[in-house]
Design an enzyme around this catalytic site. Structure first.
Site, PDB file in Angstrom:
ATOM      1  CD  GLU A 124      40.805  41.849  43.538  1.00 24.29           C
ATOM      2  OE1 GLU A 124      41.207  41.153  42.589  1.00 24.29           O
ATOM      3  OE2 GLU A 124      39.772  42.531  43.482  1.00 24.29           O
TER       4      GLU A 124
ATOM      5  CG  HIS B  87      59.743  66.170  47.560  1.00 25.51           C
ATOM      6  ND1 HIS B  87      60.583  67.187  47.911  1.00 25.51           N
ATOM      7  CD2 HIS B  87      60.433  65.412  46.670  1.00 25.51           C
ATOM      8  CE1 HIS B  87      61.726  67.079  47.255  1.00 25.51           C
ATOM      9  NE2 HIS B  87      61.657  66.006  46.489  1.00 25.51           N
TER      10      HIS B  87
ATOM     11  CE  LYS C   5      31.878  42.428  42.414  1.00 24.33           C
ATOM     12  NZ  LYS C   5      32.596  41.415  41.669  1.00 24.33           N
TER      13      LYS C   5
HETATM   14  O1  PA5 Z   1      40.991  40.484  39.773  1.00 26.37           O
HETATM   15  C1  PA5 Z   1      39.791  40.413  39.605  1.00 26.37           C
HETATM   16  O2  PA5 Z   1      39.211  39.335  39.420  1.00 26.37           O
HETATM   17  C2  PA5 Z   1      38.942  41.670  39.600  1.00 26.37           C
HETATM   18  O3  PA5 Z   1      39.649  42.817  39.870  1.00 26.37           O
HETATM   19  C3  PA5 Z   1      38.300  41.826  38.235  1.00 26.37           C
HETATM   20  O4  PA5 Z   1      39.299  41.975  37.277  1.00 26.37           O
HETATM   21  C4  PA5 Z   1      37.359  43.031  38.228  1.00 26.37           C
HETATM   22  O5  PA5 Z   1      36.398  42.918  39.241  1.00 26.37           O
HETATM   23  C5  PA5 Z   1      36.665  43.134  36.881  1.00 26.37           C
HETATM   24  O6  PA5 Z   1      35.963  41.979  36.625  1.00 26.37           O
HETATM   25  P1  PA5 Z   1      35.533  41.609  35.157  1.00 26.37           P
HETATM   26  O7  PA5 Z   1      36.764  41.410  34.349  1.00 26.37           O
HETATM   27  O8  PA5 Z   1      34.741  40.357  35.299  1.00 26.37           O
HETATM   28  O9  PA5 Z   1      34.715  42.752  34.646  1.00 26.37           O
END
Ligand code: PA5
Length: 481
Positions: free
Chosen positions: A327, A356, A470
Site C-alpha cells: 500500500e 518445501h 470501492k
Molecule cells: O492501511 C489502511 O489504511 C487500510 O488497510 C485500512 O486499515 C483498512 O482499509 C481498514 O480501514 P478502517 O480502519 O478505516 O476500517
C-alpha cells in the site's frame, strides 16, 4: 563507504546485508551514486519526525494530512501515545484480566494485521485452548471482520455458544470493533452480526463493547454509536494510517488484552527511531535497507521481495509487512504526477515450511527477487529432539540437537545456496522475541518504507488505488436488493 556487511543496534536488531552487495549484486559505486538522494531522503524523514508532514501528502479528501508514524515511539502530549493513553490501556488490561472470557477483535487491513502480529508474537501457542491460569487470567482472543464470510462468522458464533454451554454459564465477551474510518464494510457487518446474535442469547453471552476508531462522530459511524451507547472508545489518531498503527491504540490494545509490555515495545521502537534519525548514510540501517532494495529493483529488476521468517510465529508479521510495502510503495504516479508504476510485489514465506514449496522458485526461478530472511536467535522455548530410534543411523543426524539449532541450520543452508548462485538475499536478526526487539524491528520496517518512498519520490502514506474497486462495489450494492 564503510560497508561492514552488518548494521543495527548493539545487542539488539541487526541487518545483515552482505549478500546484497558486490559484483552482480548492488555495487558500492551504485550506492555511492545514490548517496545525495539518500541524504535528501534522510532529511525528508527527519522533517516528518519534526514537523509531522510529508511532501505532497494529502488525505482522501484532498487536504494536507499529518504523518505521525515516528511519533508513536515517543510518549508525549499531542503524540499518538502519551502517559495517559498508555495508562488507560494498562488499566483496561487489568480490568479484563480474570473478568473477560473472550475478546473478539473485529477489523481488516491495518486495523487487523497489527493486532494479529501482536497476538502471534505475544501469546503462547494454542492460547485459546489453554486453561485460564496458563493465560494468567487474560481472555481468549478471536478475530472477525477480516472478510465478509458468513460461514466463518457463524463458525465463531457456534464455537462460542458451545463453550458457554460447556461451562454452563454465560461467557463475558468483549467485542472490539476497530476501524479508523468507522464505516468499513467488513468489520461493520461482522460486528453487527455478532452483536445481534449475542444480544439474542443472554443465556450464553454477556457482551461489552470497546470501540477503536477516529474520535469524530460525523466521520465515524462507529464512534457515533459508541457515544450514543456509552461504549468506551479508543482513538486512532489523525496522522496514523492503518498500516502504521501497530504501535498506537489498535495494536497496543491487543498488548493490553494479553498483558504484554507496552512500554518495552515502545522503548525498542524509540531506540530504532533515534538511531535512524541520528545515523549518517549507510550507518542508518533502515535507510541502507531502503537504498539497497531500491537499487536492486532499479538496476537488477528485483521487483519481488520475499519476507521469510523462520518460525511459525513470524508468519503474520510477513502479512503485515506485505500490506506496509504494497500500500505504501505500489503507486501509479510519483509525487509530481508523473507515471511511475512503482513498487515491489511482497510475498510472505515461512521457514522451514516454505523451503518445501517456494524455495525451488527462489533458487532456480527468475532472478527478480530479494529473499529477506528474518531470524530469531533464541527461541522462547528450547526443545531437544529425543531419539526413540537409537538403531536408526539416519535419525542420529537430528537426535540430541535443539530444534532451534536445526532451524538455524536450515536458514543458513538456504542463505548459502542462494548466495552461491548469486541470488540477492539479506537477513534481519533479533536476539529473541522480546517486546523491545520487536519494537525495534517494527520501527525499522516502517522507517525503511518511508525512506524508500522518498527515494522513489512516491507518497508512501496514501492508497488511492483502493478507491477504484470501492466505487464500483458501492454502486453495485446500492443497486442490489
Ligand atoms: O492501511 C489502511 O489504511 C487500510 O488497510 C485500512 O486499515 C483498512 O482499509 C481498514 O480501514 P478502517 O480502519 O478505516 O476500517
Amino acid at each position: 563507504m564503510g560497508l561492514t556487511g552488518s548494521t543495527g543496534i548493539k545487542g539488539g536488531f541487526q541487518f545483515r546485508y552482505q549478500n546484497l552487495i558486490g559484483a552482480g549484486r548492488v555495487t558500492e559505486e551504485a550506492l555511492q551514486a545514490l548517496q545525495p538522494a539518500m541524504d535528501r531522503a534522510a532529511a525528508a524523514v527527519r522533517e516528518i519526525r519534526g514537523g509531522g508532514f510529508s511532501k505532497a501528502h494529502l488525505s482522501k479528501d484532498g487536504t494536507p494530512e499529518h504523518v505521525y508514524f515516528p511519533r508513536q515511539a515517543y510518549l508525549a502530549e499531542g503524540n499518538p501515545n502519551d502517559e495517559e493513553s498508555v495508562r488507560r490501556l494498562e488499566e483496561l488490561g487489568a480490568a479484563w484480566k480474570d473478568t473477560v472470557d473472550a475478546a473478539v477483535f473485529i477489523g481488516i487491513g491495518g486495523s487487523y494485521l497489527g493486532d494479529k502480529v501482536v497476538f502471534d508474537l505475544a501469546a503462547k501457542p494454542y492460547w485459546n485452548q489453554l486453561p485460564k491460569k496458563e493465560r494468567n487470567g487474560y481472555p481468549q482472543i478471536y478475530f472477525a471482520g477480516n472478510n465478509v464470510d458468513g460461514t466463518a462468522l457463524q463458525g465463531l458464533m457456534r464455537h462460542l455458544t458451545l463453550q458457554a454451554q460447556h461451562v454452563g454459564h454465560p461467557l463475558h465477551i468483549q467485542l472490539v470493533p476497530i476501524s479508523k474510518s468507522g464505516t468499513t464494510m467488513e468489520p461493520l457487518t461482522s460486528f453487527a452480526a455478532l452483536l445481534s446474535y449475542m444480544r439474542k442469547h443472554p443465556e450464553w453471552f454477556v457482551t461489552d463493547i470497546t470501540a477503536v476508531t477516529v474520535l469524530d462522530a460525523e466521520a465515524s459511524l462507529l464512534y457515533r454509536l459508541a457515544q450514543e451507547n456509552n461504549w468506551p472508545a479508543f482513538s486512532i489518531p489523525e496522522g496514523i494510517g492503518g498500516r502504521f498503527c501497530i504501535l498506537s491504540n489498535p495494536g497496543l490494545l491487543m498488548c493490553a488484552a494479553l498483558g504484554y509490555d507496552i512500554r518495552s515495545l515502545l522503548e525498542g521502537a524509540r531506540e530504532m527511531s533515534e538511531l535512524c534519525l541520528a545515523a549518517e548514510g549507510t550507518d542508518n540501517p533502515a535507510l541502507l535497507n531502503a537504498a539497497l532494495k531500491f537499487l536492486a529493483a532499479e538496476k537488477l529488476g528485483a521487483d519481488i521481495e520475499v519476507l521469510m521468517g523462520y518460525g511459525d510465529a513470524l508468519q503474520c508479521l510477513g502479512a503485515w509487512y506485505v500490506q506496509l510495502l504494497a500500500e505504501s510503495l505500489g503507486k501509479r504516479l510519483d509525487r509530481n504526477g508523473k507515471t511511475a508504476f512503482y513498487g515491489r510485489t511482497p510475498v510472505v514465506a515461512v521457514g522451514t515450511t516454505d523451503m518445501h514449496s517456494m524455495t525451488q522458485q527462489h533458487q532456480d526461478g527468475k532472478r527478480n527477487k530479494v529473499i529477506q530472511f528474518l531470524e530469531v536467535e533464541k527461541p522462547a522455548e528450547a526443545l531437544v529432539v529425543d531419539n526413540p530410534f537409537p538403531q536408526e543411523k539416519a535419525f542420529s543426524l537430528y537426535a540430541g540437537k535443539e530444534m532451534n539449532v536445526l532451524l538455524q541450520a536450515a536458514l543458513t543452508a538456504n542463505e548459502t545456496a542462494l548466495t552461491e548462485d548469486g541470488r540477492l538475499n539479506a537477513r534481519y536478526v533479533l536476539p529473541e522475541l522480546s517486546p523491545r526487539y520487536i519494537g525495534q524491528l517494527l520501527m525499522f520496517l516502517m522507517y525503511s518504507i518511508a525512506y524508500e518512498g522518498e527515494l522513489a519520490d512516491v507518497d508512501a502514506y496514501d492508497q488511492p488505488g483502493v478507491e477504484a474497486y470501492k466505487r464500483i462495489m458501492k454502486a453495485e450494492l446500492a443497486k442490489a436488493e
